[in-house]
Design a protein around this motif. Structure first.
Motif, PDB file in Angstrom:
ATOM      1  N   ASP A 174       1.059  -1.133   0.106  1.00  0.00           N
ATOM      2  CA  ASP A 174      -0.077  -0.067   0.017  1.00  0.00           C
ATOM      3  C   ASP A 174       0.766   1.276   0.156  1.00  0.00           C
ATOM      4  O   ASP A 174       0.398   2.092  -0.695  1.00  0.00           O
ATOM      5  N   ILE A 175       1.730   1.110   0.727  1.00  0.00           N
ATOM      6  CA  ILE A 175       2.921   2.417   1.100  1.00  0.00           C
ATOM      7  C   ILE A 175       3.472   2.656  -0.517  1.00  0.00           C
ATOM      8  O   ILE A 175       3.475   3.761  -0.995  1.00  0.00           O
ATOM      9  N   ILE A 176       3.983   1.429  -1.115  1.00  0.00           N
ATOM     10  CA  ILE A 176       4.715   1.637  -2.470  1.00  0.00           C
ATOM     11  C   ILE A 176       3.487   2.211  -3.125  1.00  0.00           C
ATOM     12  O   ILE A 176       3.950   3.034  -4.303  1.00  0.00           O
ATOM     13  N   PHE A 179       3.351   5.856  -3.950  1.00  0.00           N
ATOM     14  CA  PHE A 179       4.380   6.363  -4.478  1.00  0.00           C
ATOM     15  C   PHE A 179       4.116   6.356  -6.079  1.00  0.00           C
ATOM     16  O   PHE A 179       5.150   6.986  -6.841  1.00  0.00           O
ATOM     17  N   GLN A 180       3.107   5.766  -6.569  1.00  0.00           N
ATOM     18  CA  GLN A 180       2.883   5.357  -7.807  1.00  0.00           C
ATOM     19  C   GLN A 180       3.252   6.667  -8.732  1.00  0.00           C
ATOM     20  O   GLN A 180       3.926   6.589  -9.800  1.00  0.00           O
ATOM     21  N   ASN A 181       2.499   7.845  -8.210  1.00  0.00           N
ATOM     22  CA  ASN A 181       2.517   8.986  -9.138  1.00  0.00           C
ATOM     23  C   ASN A 181       3.729   9.490  -9.512  1.00  0.00           C
ATOM     24  O   ASN A 181       4.018  10.003 -10.410  1.00  0.00           O
ATOM     25  N   GLN A 182       4.645   9.516  -8.312  1.00  0.00           N
ATOM     26  CA  GLN A 182       5.992  10.138  -8.741  1.00  0.00           C
ATOM     27  C   GLN A 182       6.889   8.773  -9.156  1.00  0.00           C
ATOM     28  O   GLN A 182       7.654   9.469  -9.957  1.00  0.00           O
ATOM     29  N   LEU A 183       6.593   7.692  -8.925  1.00  0.00           N
ATOM     30  CA  LEU A 183       7.588   6.704  -9.709  1.00  0.00           C
ATOM     31  C   LEU A 183       7.159   6.776 -11.176  1.00  0.00           C
ATOM     32  O   LEU A 183       8.226   6.600 -11.988  1.00  0.00           O
ATOM     33  N   LYS A 185       6.834   8.985 -13.076  1.00  0.00           N
ATOM     34  CA  LYS A 185       7.783  10.162 -13.926  1.00  0.00           C
ATOM     35  C   LYS A 185       8.988   9.815 -13.925  1.00  0.00           C
ATOM     36  O   LYS A 185      10.045  10.473 -14.446  1.00  0.00           O
ATOM     37  N   THR A 186       9.452   8.497 -13.440  1.00  0.00           N
ATOM     38  CA  THR A 186      10.823   8.008 -13.480  1.00  0.00           C
ATOM     39  C   THR A 186      10.966   6.695 -14.008  1.00  0.00           C
ATOM     40  O   THR A 186       9.787   6.219 -14.554  1.00  0.00           O
ATOM     41  N   LYS A 187      12.134   6.201 -13.964  1.00  0.00           N
ATOM     42  CA  LYS A 187      12.342   4.996 -14.764  1.00  0.00           C
ATOM     43  C   LYS A 187      12.744   3.998 -13.584  1.00  0.00           C
ATOM     44  O   LYS A 187      13.554   2.841 -13.862  1.00  0.00           O
ATOM     45  N   ILE A 188      12.040   4.183 -12.300  1.00  0.00           N
ATOM     46  CA  ILE A 188      12.494   3.113 -11.187  1.00  0.00           C
ATOM     47  C   ILE A 188      11.462   2.253 -11.030  1.00  0.00           C
ATOM     48  O   ILE A 188      10.246   2.583 -10.763  1.00  0.00           O
ATOM     49  N   GLN A 189      12.013   1.161 -10.717  1.00  0.00           N
ATOM     50  CA  GLN A 189      11.237  -0.063 -10.690  1.00  0.00           C
ATOM     51  C   GLN A 189      11.379  -0.532  -9.186  1.00  0.00           C
ATOM     52  O   GLN A 189      12.435  -0.245  -8.655  1.00  0.00           O
ATOM     53  N   VAL A 190      10.120  -0.710  -8.432  1.00  0.00           N
ATOM     54  CA  VAL A 190      10.085  -1.261  -7.106  1.00  0.00           C
ATOM     55  C   VAL A 190      10.084  -2.797  -6.887  1.00  0.00           C
ATOM     56  O   VAL A 190       9.138  -3.201  -7.529  1.00  0.00           O
ATOM     57  N   GLU A 191      10.917  -3.438  -6.423  1.00  0.00           N
ATOM     58  CA  GLU A 191      10.727  -4.916  -6.253  1.00  0.00           C
ATOM     59  C   GLU A 191      10.563  -5.080  -4.595  1.00  0.00           C
ATOM     60  O   GLU A 191      11.496  -5.006  -3.979  1.00  0.00           O
ATOM     61  N   LEU A 214      12.905   6.539   2.814  1.00  0.00           N
ATOM     62  CA  LEU A 214      13.844   5.773   1.903  1.00  0.00           C
ATOM     63  C   LEU A 214      13.352   6.025   0.678  1.00  0.00           C
ATOM     64  O   LEU A 214      14.397   6.091  -0.196  1.00  0.00           O
ATOM     65  N   LEU A 215      11.971   5.750   0.470  1.00  0.00           N
ATOM     66  CA  LEU A 215      11.655   5.410  -1.016  1.00  0.00           C
ATOM     67  C   LEU A 215      11.840   6.957  -1.629  1.00  0.00           C
ATOM     68  O   LEU A 215      12.338   7.121  -2.866  1.00  0.00           O
TER      69      LEU A 215
END
Ligand code: ATP
Ligand code: MG
Length: 316
Positions: A174-176, A179-183, A185-191, A214-215
Motif C-alpha cells: 500500500d505504501i509503495i 508512490f506510484q504517481n512519483q514513480l 515520472k521516473t524509470k525506477i522499478q520497485v521490487e 527511504l523511497l
C-alpha cells in the motif's frame, strides 16, 4: 635388674623428648595454619572492601555516563533547534521579500488608479509581478512548513503512534502504491520481496514514515532523472525481529556523506528543497521507537543499502 630399669627410663625419656618435639612441631604447624587463616581472612575482608569500592565507582561511572548522555541529548537538541531556526530563516526571508514586493506593487497600482492614470500595460505588468512574487512566497512558506513538520517528527517521543496488527507485505505494498504517481515520472522499478501473511503488531505510522523517507530518497537522489533504476526491498521476520533490507543500485554516497548521513541537516539537495532531516528521522524512529538498529552501506557508483532491524510483537 638395675640396668634394665635404667634402660627403660632412658627409653621413656627418649620417647618423651620425641613426643615433646612432635608436639612442638604440631603447635608450630597449628600456629602457621592459624596465621595463614587470619591472613586469608584479612585478605578476604580487603577484597570485599575493594569490591565494594569498585562497585561504588562503577555506580558513579554509570551515573556520570547517564548525565553525559542527557547532556549530549540536550546539546544535540540545542544545535538542532539552532539549525532549524537557521534553515527556516532563508525560506521565510524569501517569502517576506516577495510579499513586501507585492505590497509595493499594490501601492503603486492604487496610486495610478486614484490618479486615473492606470494603463492596460501597467495592469499586465502588475499581474505578472504579483503572480511571480506570490509563487516565490508560496515556495518559501512551503519549504518552511516542510522543515517544521520534519522537525516535529524528530522528537519521536511526542508522536503518538498506535500499535496495530498488520500483514507487513500488504501494508508495504500500500505504501509503495502511494508512490506510484512519483514513480511514474521516473524509470525506477520497485521490487518487493516479502513472504505472504507475515502478521506482526507494530507502529503503523512510524513504519510508513521510514519507508516513505527511504523511497523518496531513492527517487530524489539515487538515479539521474532519465536513468533506469531498481529499488529492492526485502523483508524477513525472525522471532520478534522484522528485518528490512532496502537497496538501490544508483549513484551511492562517498565515505564522508555516508558517515554523516543520519545527522540532521546533512543534504546534497538543499537547492531542491531538501532539509536533510529525512534520514535523521528514520534513524530516530528505528532506534527509539522500534528499539532497533540501522546500518548504511554505500559506495560511489555502487548504490546504497540500508540494513534495518526492528523489534516487533509477533502473534503467538
Ligand atoms: N538512496 C540514496 N542514494 C544516494 N544518496 C542518498 C540516498 N539516500 C540519501 N542520500 C543522500 O543523503 C542525503 C541526506 O538524506 P536525507 O533524507 O536525510 O535528506 P534529504 O533527502 O536531502 O532531505 P529531506 O529528506 O529532508 O527532504 C541526501 O541529500 C543524499 O545526498
Ligand atoms: Mg530525504
Amino acid at each position: 635388674m638395675v640396668s634394665y630399669t635404667d634402660n627403660r627410663i632412658e627409653a621413656l625419656e627418649q620417647q618423651l623428648k620425641l613426643f615433646k618435639e612432635s608436639s612442638r612441631q604440631s603447635d608450630l604447624v597449628r600456629k602457621r595454619y592459624q596465621d595463614a587463616l587470619s591472613i586469608l581472612k584479612q585478605k578476604d575482608l580487603e577484597l570485599k572492601q575493594s569490591k565494594q569500592l569498585i562497585e561504588k565507582d562503577l555506580d558513579m561511572l554509570k551515573a556520570m555516563q547517564q548525565q553525559l548522555v542527557e547532556k549530549e541529548k540536550l546539546a544535540a537538541l540545542g544545535s538542532l533547534v539552532a539549525g532549524v531556526a537557521h534553515e527556516v530563516n532563508t525560506p521565510i526571508g524569501v517569502a517576506m521579500t516577495s510579499i513586501s514586493a507585492c505590497s509595493e506593487e499594490i501601492r503603486q497600482l492604487k496610486k495610478s488608479y486614484q490618479a486615473e492614470e492606470l494603463t492596460e500595460s501597467e495592469m499586465d505588468a502588475f499581474f505578472e509581478t504579483v503572480d511571480e512574487s506570490m509563487r516565490l512566497a508560496k515556495t518559501g512558506l512551503d519549504q518552511a512548513a516542510r522543515l517544521i513538520s520534519s522537525f516535529k517528527m524528530i522528537s519521536v517521543d511526542q508522536n503518538i503512534d498506535d500499535i496495530r496488527l498488520i500483514d507487513v507485505c500488504d501494508y508495504l505494498r500500500d505504501i509503495i502504491r502511494t508512490f506510484q504517481n512519483q514513480l511514474k515520472k521516473t524509470k525506477i522499478q520497485v521490487e518487493l520481496d516479502c513472504p505472504q501473511h507475515m502478521m506482526v503488531k507494530t507502529y503503523l505510522g512510524s513504519l510508513s514514515q521510514i519507508m516513505n523517507n527511504l523511497l523518496s530518497n531513492v527517487i530524489n537522489h539515487a538515479y539521474e532523472p532519465e536513468q533506469s533504476g531498481i529499488v529492492h526491498i526485502q523483508i524477513e521476520q525472525k522471532e520478534n525481529r522484522l528485518n528490512l533490507l532496502f537497496e538501490d543500485y544508483g549513484k551511492g554516497m562517498d565515505e564522508s556523506l555516508k558517515e554523516s548521513v543520519f545527522q540532521p541537516f546533512i543534504t546534497t539537495a538543499r537547492n531542491r528543497g531538501g532539509s536533510g532531516l529525512g534520514l535523521n528521522i528514520v534513524y530516530n524512529l528505528v532506534v527509539q521507537r522500534f528499539s532497533g538498529e540501522i546500518e548504511v552501506q554505500s559506495k560511489p557508483g555502487e548504490g546504497s543499502r540500508f540494513i534495518i532491524s526492528l523489534v516487533v510483537e509477533t502473534l503467538e
